[in-house]
Design a protein around this motif. Structure first.
Motif, PDB file in Angstrom:
ATOM      1  N   SER A  54       0.827  -1.204   0.000  1.00  0.00           N
ATOM      2  CA  SER A  54       0.000   0.000   0.000  1.00  0.00           C
ATOM      3  C   SER A  54       0.866   1.261   0.000  1.00  0.00           C
ATOM      4  CB  SER A  54      -0.924  -0.011   1.217  1.00  0.00           C
ATOM      5  OG  SER A  54      -1.636   1.199   1.328  1.00  0.00           O
ATOM      6  N   SER A  58       0.760   4.048  -2.933  1.00  0.00           N
ATOM      7  CA  SER A  58       0.391   5.434  -2.640  1.00  0.00           C
ATOM      8  C   SER A  58       1.233   6.432  -3.418  1.00  0.00           C
ATOM      9  CB  SER A  58       0.520   5.701  -1.139  1.00  0.00           C
ATOM     10  OG  SER A  58       1.881   5.677  -0.740  1.00  0.00           O
ATOM     11  N   SER A 287      -4.781   4.485  -1.799  1.00  0.00           N
ATOM     12  CA  SER A 287      -3.717   4.049  -0.889  1.00  0.00           C
ATOM     13  C   SER A 287      -3.083   5.241  -0.185  1.00  0.00           C
ATOM     14  CB  SER A 287      -2.656   3.268  -1.668  1.00  0.00           C
ATOM     15  OG  SER A 287      -3.197   2.096  -2.240  1.00  0.00           O
TER      16      SER A 287
END
Length: 319
Positions: A54, A58, A287
């Motif tokens: 994640s 992001s 994310s």
């Protein structure tokens, strides 16, 4: 004296306990990790691994259909500079947390004090009051809540019975939609109520008896005895309910049909995150939102722990 010394010299030396072989010591050292291995594997595979993925996503532009494209911190810049709906979700969530958490704790403490009495059937009353927390966050209750506060719901019917005619939908009005969700969260007071009740049972009754002899009334006893001795429980409930409030999703999704309406009045942070990730397929942006939420919750929790030394009092006198 010399004969006693001579006998001691002739006595056999005590046998030394043989040391464990290195292989046995290694087995004993490895055994705890073998028992912990299921949890460690779960932590690495199901927690740390997804968190690392994640964090990488992001900083990418990823929509499930193509490989992630690394874009650095652009997703985070976009949140705070060019996404008004993101800022709206922050305001809605902050309002929900600041209003619903204190109301829920006040309501839970009031009922806990009411149920902290030695009367017949008190266990049944406690069970009945705890029931809403068991089903309060379910989809079925959220659907029921939307119906109750609808234009033809029970709330309008009750108001009409006392002479207040209203036909508007409470969940369809931007001015009242968020309040209905706050009311739903306050209604699920059972868990903090039980914790408050356990804390109240630990306060010695002799304190109240001594204060009553000195002429202290109910308010003075509550402010000088109950609240100070209950501050660790208040702090514990406050931390838990704050974290839960930041992560609220189901009520807002059901009440607004997944849209956050009307006019984004129920656009919770987690609901907007869901829309970006699973409706718009902008998983990179979702994310990034998730990591901002994690940092905010961690920061607020840390600040609360730092401030707790000024108002939380423990039985041993420490803060």
């Amino acid at each position: 004296m010399s004969s006693l010394t001579e006998e001691r010299r002739r006595a056999p030396a005590p046998a030394l306990r043989p040391s464990s072989p290195p292989q046995s010591r290694r087995r004993r050292a490895v055994a705890p990790y073998l028992f912990l291995s299921p949890w460690l594997i779960g932590l690495l595979v199901f927690v740390m691994g997804p968190m690392a993925a994640s964090l990488y996503l992001s900083m990418t532009d990823y929509n499930f259909l193509q490989d992630p494209n690394f874009i650095g911190l652009d997703n985070f810049v976009r949140m705070f500079t060019s996404d008004p709906r993101y800022l709206s979700s922050v305001v809605v969530t902050a309002t929900y947390v600041l209003v619903s958490v204190p109301l829920q704790l006040i309501f839970a403490l009031a009922l806990a004090m009411l149920l902290d009495r030695a009367i017949a059937g008190i266990a049944i009353y406690r069970a009945v009051f705890y029931l809403p927390s068991l089903i309060g966050t379910s989809v079925a209750v959220a659907v029921l809540w939307r119906t109750v506060f609808g234009s033809d719901g029970l709330v309008n019917a009750a108001l009409g019975a006392i002479g207040i005619d209203t036909t508007h939908s409470w969940v369809g009005n931007p001015d009242t939609a968020l309040m209905t969700i706050i009311a739903l969260n306050v209604w699920t007071f059972g868990s903090p109520m039980i914790i408050f009740l356990a804390g109240l049972r630990q306060i010695p009754r002799s304190y109240y008896e001594a204060a009553e002899v000195d002429g202290a009334g109910h308010v003075r006893r509550f402010l000088s005895i109950t609240i100070p001795l209950l501050t660790p429980i208040v702090f514990f409930n406050f931390i838990l309910q704050t974290i839960y409030a930041f992560q609220a999703f189901v009520p807002a999704y059901i009440v607004s049909n997944g849209q956050g309406g009307p006019a984004d009045s129920t656009l919770f942070y987690t609901l907007y995150l869901y829309q970006q990730g699973f409706a718009n397929f902008d998983m990179g942006y979702a994310s990034a939102m998730a990591w901002v939420l994690l940092v905010v919750i961690a920061a607020i929790t840390g600040i609360n722990f730092l401030l707790s030394r000024y108002w939380v009092f423990y039985a041993d006198g420490d803060r």
